[in-house]
Design a protein around this motif. Structure first.
Motif, mmCIF file in Angstrom:
data_model
loop_
_atom_site.group_PDB
_atom_site.id
_atom_site.type_symbol
_atom_site.label_atom_id
_atom_site.label_comp_id
_atom_site.label_asym_id
_atom_site.label_seq_id
_atom_site.Cartn_x
_atom_site.Cartn_y
_atom_site.Cartn_z
ATOM 1 N N SER A 151 6.284 -6.101 -5.700
ATOM 2 C CA SER A 151 5.775 -4.773 -5.343
ATOM 3 C C SER A 151 4.474 -4.881 -4.562
ATOM 4 N N TRP A 152 3.571 -5.766 -5.018
ATOM 5 C CA TRP A 152 2.303 -5.924 -4.309
ATOM 6 C C TRP A 152 2.522 -6.497 -2.913
ATOM 7 N N TRP A 153 3.386 -7.483 -2.810
ATOM 8 C CA TRP A 153 3.650 -8.050 -1.490
ATOM 9 C C TRP A 153 4.280 -7.012 -0.564
ATOM 10 N N LEU A 154 5.175 -6.182 -1.120
ATOM 11 C CA LEU A 154 5.790 -5.136 -0.303
ATOM 12 C C LEU A 154 4.735 -4.132 0.143
ATOM 13 N N ALA A 155 3.790 -3.783 -0.757
ATOM 14 C CA ALA A 155 2.730 -2.842 -0.389
ATOM 15 C C ALA A 155 1.842 -3.428 0.702
ATOM 16 N N ILE A 156 1.462 -4.710 0.537
ATOM 17 C CA ILE A 156 0.597 -5.345 1.535
ATOM 18 C C ILE A 156 1.301 -5.434 2.886
ATOM 19 N N GLN A 157 2.560 -5.855 2.859
ATOM 20 C CA GLN A 157 3.307 -5.969 4.110
ATOM 21 C C GLN A 157 3.509 -4.600 4.761
ATOM 22 N N SER A 158 3.746 -3.574 3.932
ATOM 23 C CA SER A 158 3.904 -2.225 4.485
ATOM 24 C C SER A 158 2.619 -1.773 5.158
ATOM 25 N N PHE A 159 1.470 -2.005 4.475
ATOM 26 C CA PHE A 159 0.198 -1.587 5.055
ATOM 27 C C PHE A 159 -0.093 -2.369 6.326
ATOM 28 N N VAL A 160 0.164 -3.682 6.295
ATOM 29 C CA VAL A 160 -0.076 -4.499 7.489
ATOM 30 C C VAL A 160 0.839 -4.057 8.623
ATOM 31 N N GLY A 161 2.117 -3.815 8.300
ATOM 32 C CA GLY A 161 3.052 -3.387 9.342
ATOM 33 C C GLY A 161 2.686 -2.047 9.936
ATOM 34 N N LEU A 162 2.402 -1.074 9.054
ATOM 35 C CA LEU A 162 2.006 0.245 9.557
ATOM 36 C C LEU A 162 0.671 0.159 10.288
ATOM 37 N N GLY A 163 -0.256 -0.678 9.762
ATOM 38 C CA GLY A 163 -1.537 -0.834 10.448
ATOM 39 C C GLY A 163 -1.367 -1.418 11.840
ATOM 40 N N ALA A 164 -0.444 -2.414 11.955
ATOM 41 C CA ALA A 164 -0.199 -2.997 13.278
ATOM 42 C C ALA A 164 0.367 -1.950 14.236
ATOM 43 N N VAL A 165 1.290 -1.108 13.743
ATOM 44 C CA VAL A 165 1.843 -0.043 14.584
ATOM 45 C C VAL A 165 0.744 0.933 15.010
ATOM 46 N N CYS A 166 -0.137 1.283 14.058
ATOM 47 C CA CYS A 166 -1.215 2.216 14.376
ATOM 48 C C CYS A 166 -2.182 1.614 15.396
ATOM 49 N N VAL A 167 -2.474 0.320 15.250
ATOM 50 C CA VAL A 167 -3.360 -0.331 16.215
ATOM 51 C C VAL A 167 -2.743 -0.322 17.602
ATOM 52 N N VAL A 168 -1.431 -0.568 17.666
ATOM 53 C CA VAL A 168 -0.750 -0.543 18.961
ATOM 54 C C VAL A 168 -0.809 0.854 19.571
ATOM 55 N N VAL A 169 -0.545 1.882 18.743
ATOM 56 C CA VAL A 169 -0.593 3.266 19.242
ATOM 57 C C VAL A 169 -1.999 3.617 19.710
ATOM 58 N N TYR A 170 -3.013 3.232 18.895
ATOM 59 C CA TYR A 170 -4.405 3.549 19.260
ATOM 60 C C TYR A 170 -4.795 2.826 20.555
ATOM 61 N N THR A 171 -4.434 1.549 20.666
ATOM 62 C CA THR A 171 -4.773 0.788 21.866
ATOM 63 C C THR A 171 -4.074 1.346 23.099
ATOM 64 N N ALA A 172 -2.788 1.703 22.940
ATOM 65 C CA ALA A 172 -2.048 2.266 24.074
ATOM 66 C C ALA A 172 -2.647 3.601 24.512
ATOM 67 N N ALA B 221 1.917 3.398 3.365
ATOM 68 C CA ALA B 221 1.961 2.208 2.523
ATOM 69 C C ALA B 221 2.111 2.576 1.052
ATOM 70 N N VAL B 222 1.406 3.638 0.628
ATOM 71 C CA VAL B 222 1.526 4.081 -0.768
ATOM 72 C C VAL B 222 2.944 4.549 -1.061
ATOM 73 N N VAL B 223 3.500 5.351 -0.148
ATOM 74 C CA VAL B 223 4.862 5.850 -0.350
ATOM 75 C C VAL B 223 5.865 4.695 -0.393
ATOM 76 N N VAL B 224 5.739 3.779 0.569
ATOM 77 C CA VAL B 224 6.655 2.627 0.586
ATOM 78 C C VAL B 224 6.470 1.763 -0.644
ATOM 79 N N SER B 225 5.219 1.600 -1.109
ATOM 80 C CA SER B 225 4.960 0.765 -2.283
ATOM 81 C C SER B 225 5.565 1.378 -3.539
ATOM 82 N N VAL B 226 5.394 2.678 -3.694
ATOM 83 C CA VAL B 226 5.992 3.340 -4.862
ATOM 84 C C VAL B 226 7.507 3.220 -4.824
#
Length: 442
Positions: free
Chosen positions: A14-35, A157-162
């Motif tokens: 569960s913790w690994w899924l939460a971390i990966q979800s946050f990292v994945g969503l964070g990477a998407v957000c960084v790409v959107v913000y940079t673009a 990330a919270v929703v995906v983690s739950v």
């Protein structure tokens, strides 16, 4: 270095899924913000280029008309309503020809472009035009977008983690079901097997291996029970003889000669019990992983010849002849090798047909091994008995013939010696010819 124990597989997943979800969503957000930032930056550059072209056009018109006042009026009209755009025209000597000031551009949130233009008619020299575009609105948009994306990443990330925690717990339900099944297993229920009909495909190999282990444990438990019964039987006979002989000697008050015979008989039974205990201790040490003390041996046939000489009297009494064929060399525990050959010869002498030949075959066996086999001619051993010949106290003849001299551990010791040398025992019997031996790793 030992790895840290995993306390909970569900929490870890569960913790690994939460971390990966946050990292994945964070990477998407960084790409959107940079673009988005790149798009706004390109838009600002395009605006400055467009305004630069307009300024050049107005200056060209003013140059043709020769009216500087009209130029200022046109520039004022052009910048009217452009609260985020400022233009300054300066001569080479620093004199300002035109300046449109916008409040707030001095805050540093702006983008500036400078270019040289020809002076209009009536003015000499070259002027420097400086266009300044205010970017405060774009910076505010980026800031709001950043906060929005960060909040979206955290909430996502919270929703995906739950959801992941619930899915992990749901996915581990089959494991908990297996735990419940294993909780009911005991020594008297080893015949039961785990039910894998409702288990996922990934757990099927584990269930099959566990059921196979239960089968081996059940077989080992049955062998242990049989071993206990055999030990009790083997020790019961000499103990009964000792007790009855001693009681008779005490009750009859026999003379010294009779008492000497009783003591001699008791001593024989004690020697037999001591041999059983010694062999059982040796087998116990072998089962606990004792290994052979190897030393270089040039001729296995020479060791076999010495063992044959030791058994010569027994072989002659049974009317048997012995032949030794082949030879090999290697590193072996010579004492254990003699013991194994002695047990094999004793077994062959008990079951060989009188007047026949007992044959010892020694040959190299690939890879890096030696095969030692003792062959006798007599009754054929049934196929169902061959796999169990090396079990403790097992006898193919249920009548227990020669039980006074053979307690059923000889071939078990042969098998143990083979394993201590990294090898295995073997047995085959057909058409009255029985071959029992062992393969050793040299």
């Amino acid at each position: 270095m030992r790895d840290r124990p995993i306390r909970s597989l569900g929490r870890r997943l569960s913790w690994w899924l939460a971390i990966q979800s946050f990292v994945g969503l964070g990477a998407v957000c960084v790409v959107v913000y940079t673009a988005t930032a790149m798009i706004l930056s390109n838009r600002q550059a395009d605006i400055l280029l467009q305004k630069q072209a307009v300024v050049r056009h107005l200056l060209d018109e003013a140059g043709r008309d020769g009216d500087v006042g009209s130029l200022r009026h046109k520039l004022d009209d052009f910048f009217l309503g452009h609260d985020d755009l400022e233009l300054v025209l300066r001569a080479a000597d620093g004199a300002t020809l035109y300046a449109s000031h916008v409040q707030g551009l001095e805050s540093g949130q702006h983008r500036r472009a400078a270019f040289d233009v020809e002076a209009p008619a009536g003015l000499a020299g070259t002027y420097t035009a400086t266009l300044t575009l205010g970017t405060a609105s774009d910076v505010q948009v980026l800031r709001r977008l950043g906060f929005t994306l960060l909040a979206a990443a955290i909430v996502g990330a919270v929703v995906v983690s739950v959801g992941g925690f619930w899915l992990v717990r749901r996915g581990l339900d089959p494991v908990r079901h297996l735990v419940e099944q294993t909780r009911h297993l005991a020594a008297d229920t080893l015949a039961q097997r785990l039910d894998g009909s409702a288990q996922p495909e990934e757990l099927q190999p584990l269930i099959e291996q566990f059921n196979a282990l239960l089968g081996r444990l059940g077989q080992a438990y049955d062998q242990l029970e049989g071993f206990n019964a055999d030990v009790a039987h083997e020790l019961c006979t000499p103990l009964t003889t000792l007790i009855s002989g001693s009681e008779l000697a005490i009750r009859d008050s026999c003379g010294a000669e009779a008492l000497r015979e009783v003591l001699g008989s008791n001593l024989e039974e004690l020697h037999r019990m001591a041999a059983i205990v010694t062999d059982m201790l040796f087998l116990s040490q072998a089962e606990r992983g004792a290994s052979a003390r190897r030393e270089a041996l040039r001729s296995v046939a020479q060791v076999a010849s010495g063992v044959a000489e030791f058994h010569e009297a027994v072989l002659q009494e049974a009317g048997l002849r012995i032949e030794i064929l082949g030879d090999a060399a290697g590193a072996f525990d010579v004492a254990l090798l003699r013991r194994a050959l002695s047990n094999l010869l004793s077994n062959a002498a008990r079951h060989a047909r009188p007047g026949s030949v007992v044959q010892i075959d020694i040959a190299a066996a690939a890879p890096d091994g030696v095969s030692i086999a003792v062959t006798n001619r007599g009754e054929t051993i049934a196929a169902e008995h061959l796999p169990r010949l090396f079990d403790r106290f097992y006898r193919a003849d249920t009548a227990r013939e020669h039980a006074d001299r053979n307690h059923g551990l000889g071939l078990s010791i042969v098998a143990a010696i083979a394993r201590m040398h990294g090898g295995r025992p073997f047995a085959r019997s057909a058409a009255g010819v029985t071959t029992i031996g062992l393969q050793l790793r040299a």
